[in-house]
Design a protein around this motif. Sequence first.
Motif, PDB file in Angstrom:
ATOM      1  N   LEU B  64      75.581  61.325  18.478  1.00  0.00           N
ATOM      2  CA  LEU B  64      75.194  60.778  17.178  1.00  0.00           C
ATOM      3  C   LEU B  64      75.005  59.268  17.262  1.00  0.00           C
ATOM      4  O   LEU B  64      74.011  58.723  16.780  1.00  0.00           O
ATOM      5  N   ALA B  65      75.975  58.611  17.899  1.00  0.00           N
ATOM      6  CA  ALA B  65      75.905  57.152  18.022  1.00  0.00           C
ATOM      7  C   ALA B  65      74.629  56.738  18.738  1.00  0.00           C
ATOM      8  O   ALA B  65      73.946  55.799  18.318  1.00  0.00           O
ATOM      9  N   SER B  66      74.287  57.479  19.810  1.00  0.00           N
ATOM     10  CA  SER B  66      73.106  57.091  20.585  1.00  0.00           C
ATOM     11  C   SER B  66      71.832  57.334  19.766  1.00  0.00           C
ATOM     12  O   SER B  66      70.841  56.630  19.936  1.00  0.00           O
ATOM     13  N   GLN B  67      71.863  58.346  18.884  1.00  0.00           N
ATOM     14  CA  GLN B  67      70.695  58.606  18.048  1.00  0.00           C
ATOM     15  C   GLN B  67      70.425  57.432  17.112  1.00  0.00           C
ATOM     16  O   GLN B  67      69.287  57.126  16.793  1.00  0.00           O
ATOM     17  N   PHE B  68      71.509  56.777  16.672  1.00  0.00           N
ATOM     18  CA  PHE B  68      71.347  55.628  15.790  1.00  0.00           C
ATOM     19  C   PHE B  68      71.295  54.321  16.573  1.00  0.00           C
ATOM     20  O   PHE B  68      71.324  53.243  15.988  1.00  0.00           O
ATOM     21  N   GLY B  69      71.240  54.436  17.884  1.00  0.00           N
ATOM     22  CA  GLY B  69      71.121  53.243  18.718  1.00  0.00           C
ATOM     23  C   GLY B  69      72.377  52.397  18.752  1.00  0.00           C
ATOM     24  O   GLY B  69      72.313  51.192  18.993  1.00  0.00           O
ATOM     25  N   LEU B  70      73.535  53.044  18.513  1.00  0.00           N
ATOM     26  CA  LEU B  70      74.789  52.281  18.522  1.00  0.00           C
ATOM     27  C   LEU B  70      75.483  52.424  19.865  1.00  0.00           C
ATOM     28  O   LEU B  70      75.465  53.489  20.468  1.00  0.00           O
ATOM     29  N   THR B  71      76.070  51.342  20.326  1.00  0.00           N
ATOM     30  CA  THR B  71      76.928  51.453  21.509  1.00  0.00           C
ATOM     31  C   THR B  71      78.360  51.179  21.054  1.00  0.00           C
ATOM     32  O   THR B  71      78.617  50.179  20.391  1.00  0.00           O
ATOM     33  N   PRO B  72      79.280  52.115  21.396  1.00  0.00           N
ATOM     34  CA  PRO B  72      80.651  51.974  20.905  1.00  0.00           C
ATOM     35  C   PRO B  72      81.344  50.746  21.485  1.00  0.00           C
ATOM     36  O   PRO B  72      81.233  50.462  22.674  1.00  0.00           O
ATOM     37  N   LYS B  73      82.012  50.009  20.611  1.00  0.00           N
ATOM     38  CA  LYS B  73      82.825  48.883  21.069  1.00  0.00           C
ATOM     39  C   LYS B  73      84.242  49.125  20.586  1.00  0.00           C
ATOM     40  O   LYS B  73      84.459  49.755  19.561  1.00  0.00           O
ATOM     41  N   GLY B  74      85.189  48.680  21.344  1.00  0.00           N
ATOM     42  CA  GLY B  74      86.578  48.906  20.962  1.00  0.00           C
ATOM     43  C   GLY B  74      87.089  50.212  21.529  1.00  0.00           C
ATOM     44  O   GLY B  74      86.316  51.138  21.764  1.00  0.00           O
ATOM     45  N   ARG B  75      88.392  50.271  21.719  1.00  0.00           N
ATOM     46  CA  ARG B  75      88.980  51.404  22.424  1.00  0.00           C
ATOM     47  C   ARG B  75      88.853  52.701  21.624  1.00  0.00           C
ATOM     48  O   ARG B  75      88.514  53.743  22.159  1.00  0.00           O
TER      49      ARG B  75
END
Lengths: 261, 262
Positions: B64-75
Amino acid sequence: MAILQVQHLEKHFGKTQVLKDISFELEKGRALAIIGSSGSGKTTLLRCLNFLETPTHGKILVEGQTLFDAEAPATQKESKVRKKRLHFGMVFQSFNLFPQYTVLKNVTLAKELLAKERPDYKANKKQILEEIAQEGRSLLQKMGLEDREGHYPHQLSGGQQQRVAIARALALSPDILCFDEPTSALDPELTGEVLKVIRSLAEQNTTMIIVTHEMAFARDVADQAIFMDKGVIVERGSARQVIDSPREERTRQFLSRYSKS
Amino acid sequence: MPWTPFYQMAEFFASDQFRTVLNALNSGFLVTLELFCVTLLGALPLGLIISFGSMSRFRPFGWLASQFGLTPKGRVAKAICAFRPIRLVTRLLVWLVRGTPLVLQIIILFYVPGMLDLFTWGGGETARFTAVSVAFVLNYACYFSEIYRGGIQGVPVGQQEAGQVLGMTKSQIFFRVTLLQMVKRIVPPMSNEIITLVKDTSLARVIALQEVIWMGESFMKGNSGYSGLVWPLFFTAVYYLVFSGVVTILLGKLEKKLEFFR
């Protein structure tokens, strides 16, 4: 126009950057040698071209057509990538032949599977398969393996296995044939027979990218050469120039180890 | 007379007692054999599905995150994106099934649905057999899944990559390249597990399924007018020995057949 254009390619594995701003072009019918020490990113570069790794940034164009663009996720869809791979052929260091198939089947399998997608496959099945087998045989003949078509990979020497792998890659008539240290797993005697085959491919103007540690061979066979170190292209030019009279200090340092031995 | 023991033996084999016991044991062994076959037929494919589950790389939140172009930050965000629910569920199931005794699983599966008023297996021999079959299939599928996983992961990555660069689809790579190499790798550990299954079928007697051990024992308690007979129980060993012998030979043949490649 260049058949292959690589533009600003970058690859990160986590925090380590293995490829930094790699750009180069390759003309049709030419051979490019990539040299450099282990860990310099040569293999990763080849793997990116074959879609075995996804570059973090950059573009790959074949015949002016964008095959891969890190900014455009649409170019990275698995179903599309599968067909795009066919622009490139790959010969691995460890051969990676399919052990359960005969030499001939190793060469023809992928083409048979692709033929199944043809609309006329069902009607002309026998004829198509016969054609593919014939092409496979003539490729094996080119490799000097015509008497080995019924053997299994484990019954062959390393040099013979690598030649089968080359025939397997050629069977799909790729635009660009990539070699990833094709002789590194072979002893000097077997190395000779594989290099001979690659040399003859170069003479037939096959477009090739060869990652190798065989400097004399790279100099004689390749038209251009690239020297890579720590993920960047340090020096590029004609193969003869880069290997015989390198301009950069780092290249000289690397090559000096070869001239000593 | 040196021949006396042989005469006595021949007399015994011809006796009514021997024939009655043998008939009962044969019918019990038929149940054993059925359970064995049903378990294999169910657990071999189910195990493969479970092994795919335990190797699943499906990450819904990361996707889902990649679909919205987000890269996860934080643990925390990274952990959520790395979460693989299918893998977690299957590995939990495998842990539960492998971590508890099969006998207990049979008892729970047979009695608990009725106790909780969910459903009943019905009555009689068929109901017992169904319940036991479900327990066996589930149990063995979990063991098989780990063997499959080892077999699949044991095939060098280079094989898959060779298939990929030749433009094969994922399923073509699995069926044309990986599968046979995996089968070759798993035959020895599978043989072990299948021989164990031959004998594990005897656990079905815990809910009184009339398999061969149950039958053998019945002549101690009383069956067909005989009671206090100990030899029928011991005699069941002959059935297991012959059966596991046949299974060993068959699997050995399969192993030989796969020797054409390395």
